[in-house]
Write a protein that holds these residues in place. Structure first.
Motif, mmCIF file in Angstrom:
data_model
loop_
_atom_site.group_PDB
_atom_site.id
_atom_site.type_symbol
_atom_site.label_atom_id
_atom_site.label_comp_id
_atom_site.label_asym_id
_atom_site.label_seq_id
_atom_site.Cartn_x
_atom_site.Cartn_y
_atom_site.Cartn_z
ATOM 1 N N LYS A 1 0.830 -1.193 0.000
ATOM 2 C CA LYS A 1 0.000 0.000 0.000
ATOM 3 C C LYS A 1 0.873 1.256 0.000
ATOM 4 O O LYS A 1 2.040 1.234 0.391
ATOM 5 N N GLU A 2 0.260 2.352 -0.397
ATOM 6 C CA GLU A 2 0.924 3.657 -0.365
ATOM 7 C C GLU A 2 0.684 4.273 1.006
ATOM 8 O O GLU A 2 -0.178 5.125 1.204
ATOM 9 N N GLY A 3 1.447 3.821 1.995
ATOM 10 C CA GLY A 3 1.195 4.180 3.386
ATOM 11 C C GLY A 3 0.309 3.138 4.037
ATOM 12 O O GLY A 3 -0.407 2.390 3.374
ATOM 13 N N ALA A 4 0.362 3.091 5.375
ATOM 14 C CA ALA A 4 -0.319 2.019 6.110
ATOM 15 C C ALA A 4 -1.806 1.946 5.804
ATOM 16 O O ALA A 4 -2.386 0.858 5.759
ATOM 17 N N ALA A 5 -2.450 3.103 5.601
ATOM 18 C CA ALA A 5 -3.881 3.116 5.306
ATOM 19 C C ALA A 5 -4.148 3.538 3.867
ATOM 20 O O ALA A 5 -5.276 3.904 3.527
ATOM 21 N N GLY A 6 -3.144 3.472 3.035
ATOM 22 C CA GLY A 6 -3.269 3.963 1.675
ATOM 23 C C GLY A 6 -3.786 2.927 0.701
ATOM 24 O O GLY A 6 -4.018 1.764 1.052
ATOM 25 N N PRO A 7 -3.940 3.318 -0.552
ATOM 26 C CA PRO A 7 -4.397 2.405 -1.600
ATOM 27 C C PRO A 7 -3.267 1.507 -2.095
ATOM 28 O O PRO A 7 -2.091 1.723 -1.769
ATOM 29 N N LEU A 8 -3.614 0.510 -2.889
ATOM 30 C CA LEU A 8 -2.627 -0.359 -3.522
ATOM 31 C C LEU A 8 -1.727 0.456 -4.441
ATOM 32 O O LEU A 8 -2.201 1.259 -5.246
ATOM 33 N N GLN A 9 -0.427 0.274 -4.303
ATOM 34 C CA GLN A 9 0.506 0.983 -5.184
ATOM 35 C C GLN A 9 0.319 0.561 -6.643
ATOM 36 O O GLN A 9 0.020 -0.597 -6.930
ATOM 37 N N PRO A 10 0.519 1.494 -7.575
ATOM 38 C CA PRO A 10 0.489 1.123 -8.994
ATOM 39 C C PRO A 10 1.779 0.418 -9.389
ATOM 40 O O PRO A 10 2.780 0.485 -8.677
ATOM 41 N N GLY A 11 1.743 -0.256 -10.528
ATOM 42 C CA GLY A 11 2.941 -0.895 -11.054
ATOM 43 C C GLY A 11 2.958 -2.401 -10.966
ATOM 44 O O GLY A 11 3.794 -3.043 -11.595
ATOM 45 N N PHE A 12 2.036 -2.982 -10.181
ATOM 46 C CA PHE A 12 2.006 -4.431 -10.014
ATOM 47 C C PHE A 12 0.908 -5.089 -10.847
ATOM 48 O O PHE A 12 0.921 -6.310 -11.020
ATOM 49 N N LEU A 13 -0.048 -4.300 -11.337
ATOM 50 C CA LEU A 13 -1.227 -4.849 -12.007
ATOM 51 C C LEU A 13 -1.106 -4.758 -13.525
ATOM 52 O O LEU A 13 -0.138 -4.220 -14.063
ATOM 53 N N ALA A 14 -2.137 -5.248 -14.200
ATOM 54 C CA ALA A 14 -2.156 -5.245 -15.661
ATOM 55 C C ALA A 14 -2.671 -3.931 -16.238
ATOM 56 O O ALA A 14 -2.526 -3.691 -17.433
ATOM 57 N N GLY A 15 -3.298 -3.084 -15.417
ATOM 58 C CA GLY A 15 -3.732 -1.779 -15.882
ATOM 59 C C GLY A 15 -4.668 -1.852 -17.067
ATOM 60 O O GLY A 15 -5.666 -2.582 -17.052
ATOM 61 N N PHE A 16 -4.333 -1.112 -18.129
ATOM 62 C CA PHE A 16 -5.242 -1.008 -19.273
ATOM 63 C C PHE A 16 -5.435 -2.326 -20.023
ATOM 64 O O PHE A 16 -6.352 -2.470 -20.825
ATOM 65 N N MET A 17 -4.572 -3.313 -19.796
ATOM 66 C CA MET A 17 -4.745 -4.609 -20.440
ATOM 67 C C MET A 17 -5.952 -5.361 -19.883
ATOM 68 O O MET A 17 -6.433 -6.318 -20.492
ATOM 69 N N GLY A 18 -6.427 -4.957 -18.725
ATOM 70 C CA GLY A 18 -7.567 -5.622 -18.127
ATOM 71 C C GLY A 18 -7.152 -6.583 -17.022
ATOM 72 O O GLY A 18 -6.039 -7.124 -17.017
ATOM 73 N N ALA A 19 -8.055 -6.787 -16.081
ATOM 74 C CA ALA A 19 -7.748 -7.579 -14.893
ATOM 75 C C ALA A 19 -7.431 -9.031 -15.203
ATOM 76 O O ALA A 19 -6.911 -9.753 -14.355
ATOM 77 N N THR A 20 -7.731 -9.476 -16.407
ATOM 78 C CA THR A 20 -7.365 -10.828 -16.827
ATOM 79 C C THR A 20 -5.890 -11.125 -16.572
ATOM 80 O O THR A 20 -5.525 -12.239 -16.205
ATOM 81 N N TYR A 21 -5.039 -10.127 -16.744
ATOM 82 C CA TYR A 21 -3.590 -10.347 -16.673
ATOM 83 C C TYR A 21 -2.982 -9.890 -15.360
ATOM 84 O O TYR A 21 -1.767 -9.810 -15.238
ATOM 85 N N ASP A 22 -3.817 -9.568 -14.371
ATOM 86 C CA ASP A 22 -3.304 -9.244 -13.043
ATOM 87 C C ASP A 22 -2.541 -10.441 -12.466
ATOM 88 O O ASP A 22 -2.767 -11.587 -12.873
#
Length: 452
Positions: free
Chosen positions: A171-192
Motif C-alpha cells: 500500500k501507499e502508506g499504512a492506510a493507503g491504496p494499492l501501489q500502482p505498477g504491479f497490475l495489468a492496468g489497461f490490459m484488463g484484470a485478466t492479466y493481473d
C-alpha cells in the motif's frame, strides 16, 4: 471482477459455464485468461524473471555505492568490504552478497523525475513510465507490469501460473491504496498477478487459491469435469471469443488443481531446514526462496515486494543505520545471496533474470533523525543472470553519490532492457479493453552494454 459482457447479455450456455466453474469451488482468478498466442519478438535470453523490489527506497550510499572518503555527514556509519568483483566494494553488512557480485551487473547511475511520491516512483520503476509526481493508487488505465505483459505475449504452458506477486499487496502508506505498477492496468484484470499473501515462513503456510475445496477429492473433481464437458456438448453450438476463453479458463483451472508440479512449488516444508535457514526464516527470505521454486515450476515472472506499505521497511527517514544494520541488510543479504548462489549452482542463472530494484535512493546528507530522505537524482540497482553481463559496473555517481557522473539510466531504459532479454519488443503495441493501442515502453532505450 469485471467481465467483458454484462449479465443481461450472457447466454444460457455462458452462465452455465461460469456457474460450473463456481461449482468447483475454484478461486483461481482472472490470470487464467492469460492464454494469448506467443508474439514475435527478439530471441529471448531469459525464460523467467524474479524481481526483488526493495519498496520504500533503499540507500545506495549504504549498500553498494559507498563514499568512504567523504565527510561523516555523507559517508555514514558503515565500512566497505571487497567483493568477488575486483575493484568493487559493498557494505560490510552484505558479506554473503559480496561473494556473489561476480555474477551481477551493478548500475550506479539510475535517475528519474519523482522525489516525493512512493507510488509514482514505484510505477516508474516497474513499468518504465515516468509520469512525474502523479501519486495515488493503482488505476485501471495504468500501464501494465512486466509480469502482465509477459503473461500475454509469452504465455506459459498449461498447469502453470504465469505471473505471481508476493507476499504483500503493498500500500501507499499504512492506510493507503494499492501501489500502482504491479497490475495489468489497461490490459484488463485478466492479466493481473496471482497474489500469494500468506506468510511462507509460517508452519501452516498454504495457498488457498490452489487448494481443492474441503471434502472434494480429485476423483469427484474429475467427475464434475466430465459433467461440465457433457453440458457444453449438449448446449447449442455457438462460438465466440468469450466462450472459447471460458473453455480455456476451465481447462487451466483443472490443470492447476491437478498439477503436481504447481502444487509442489508451494510446499516449502519439503526444502531442507538448512536451505530455509540460509535464505532467512522471515517472510522476505522465505518469499525469495518461494520465488525460486516457482520459477523452477515454470512461472514466467515473480515479483516480490519487500514491504506491506511504502513506509514500513526501506523508507529510512529516521534511524537509517540502525534499521539497515539490525534488520534490512542481514535479511536481504541472506535472501539475495542464496538466490544467486542456488541459481548459479543449478545452472538456472543463465536463463533466469534477477532484478533488484527500488523506487529511488536516499539523500547523500544524513538528516537530524539519523536517517536519509528520498533521492531520485542518483541511485543504484542490481541485475544478474538471464543474458546480463556478469561482473560489470555500469555508470557512476559523483563524489557524493548525488548525481550521475556519466552514463545516466532511467527506469524506462531498464524495463526496456528487461523486456529485450525476455523476448519482448519494448516498442510492441498492446491494446486496452477499448482496443486502443499503447506502446509497451515508448520513451526508452535498450542498454546494450549490459547484455552478455
Amino acid at each position: 471482477m469485471q467481465e467483458s459482457l454484462s449479465v443481461n447479455h450472457w447466454s444460457r450456455r455462458e452462465l452455465l459455464r461460469v456457474g460450473g466453474l463456481g461449482a468447483l469451488g475454484l478461486s483461481l482468478p482472472r490470470l487464467l485468461a492469460a492464454a494469448d498466442k506467443p508474439t514475435a519478438g527478439p530471441a529471448p535470453k531469459a525464460d523467467a524473471c524474479i524481481i526483488i523490489f526493495l519498496n520504500g527506497g533503499p540507500s545506495h550510499l549504504d549498500m553498494w555505492d559507498m563514499k568512504p572518503a567523504g565527510p561523516i555527514e555523507i559517508r555514514g556509519e558503515f565500512d566497505p568490504i571487497p567483493s568477488s568483483l575486483a575493484g568493487v566494494d559493498v557494505c560490510e553488512h552484505l558479506p554473503r552478497l559480496a561473494q556473489q557480485m561476480h555474477h551481477t551487473t551493478l548500475i550506479r547511475s539510475m535517475n528519474h523525475s519523482v522525489n516525493n511520491s512512493h507510488a509514482a516512483a514505484v510505477y516508474a520503476a516497474l513499468t518504465g513510465h515516468d509520469r512525474g509526481e502523479q501519486g495515488g493508487g493503482a488505476k485501471p488505465d495504468d500501464h501494465p507490469a512486466p509480469g502482465a505483459v509477459l503473461a500475454k505475449l509469452r504465455p506459459t504452458r498449461p498447469g502453470t501460473l504465469p505471473y505471481i506477486t508476493l507476499p504483500y499487496k503493498t500500500k501507499e502508506g499504512a492506510a493507503g491504496p494499492l501501489q500502482p505498477g504491479f497490475l495489468a492496468g489497461f490490459m484488463g484484470a485478466t492479466y493481473d498477478p496471482f497474489w500469494v499473501l500468506d506468510d511462507p515462513n509460517t508452519p501452516q503456510f498454504h495457498v488457498r487459491n490452489l487448494s481443492l475445496p474441503a471434502g472434494l477429492a480429485q476423483e469427484r473433481m474429475q467427475a464434475r469435469r466430465g459433467l461440465l464437458t457433457s453440458l457444453n456438448h449438449g448446449l447449442e453450438a455457438q462460438s465466440n471469443q468469450t466462450l472459447d476463453s471460458l473453455d480455456d479458463f476451465q481447462q487451466q483451472a483443472f490443470d492447476l488443481l491437478t498439477s503436481n508440479r504447481a502444487q509442489r512449488a508451494f510446499k516449502l516444508d519439503t526444502e531442507p531446514d538448512s536451505v530455509r535457514e540460509r535464505y532467512g526464516r522471515n517472510i522476505y527470505g522465505q518469499s525469495v526462496l518461494l520465488a525460486r521454486r516457482l520459477i523452477e515450476a515454470d512461472t514466467r515472472v515473480v515479483t516480490m515486494s519487500w514491504a506491506p506499505h511504502a513506509n514500513a521497511t526501506w523508507d529510512t527517514h529516521g534511524q537509517n543505520f540502525r534499521s539497515l544494520k539490525t534488520r534490512l541488510l542481514p535479511q536481504f543479504d541472506a535472501a539475495c545471496s542464496s538466490l544467486l548462489d542456488d541459481l548459479a549452482q543449478s545452472g538456472r542463472l543463465e536463463r533466469t533474470l534477477v532484478a533488484v530494484l527500488g523506487d529511488f535512493g536516499r539523500t547523500p546528507k544524513i538528516n537530524n533523525n539519523a536517517g536519509r530522505d528520498h533521492w531520485n537524482s542518483c541511485y543504484s540497482i542490481l541485475l544478474a543472470g538471464g543474458g546480463i553481463k556478469p561482473g560489470f559496473v555500469y555508470g557512476a555517481s559523483d563524489h557524493q553519490g548525488a548525481t550521475p557522473r556519466h552514463s545516466p539510466v532511467t527506469p524506462g531504459d531498464i524495463v526496456a532492457t528487461i523486456y529485450q532479454l525476455l523476448g519482448v519488443d519494448h516498442q510492441h503495441l498492446l491494446y486496452d479493453t477499448l482496443n486502443r493501442p499503447h506502446t509497451v515502453v515508448p520513451e526508452a532505450r535498450i542498454i546494450h552494454d549490459l547484455l552478455a
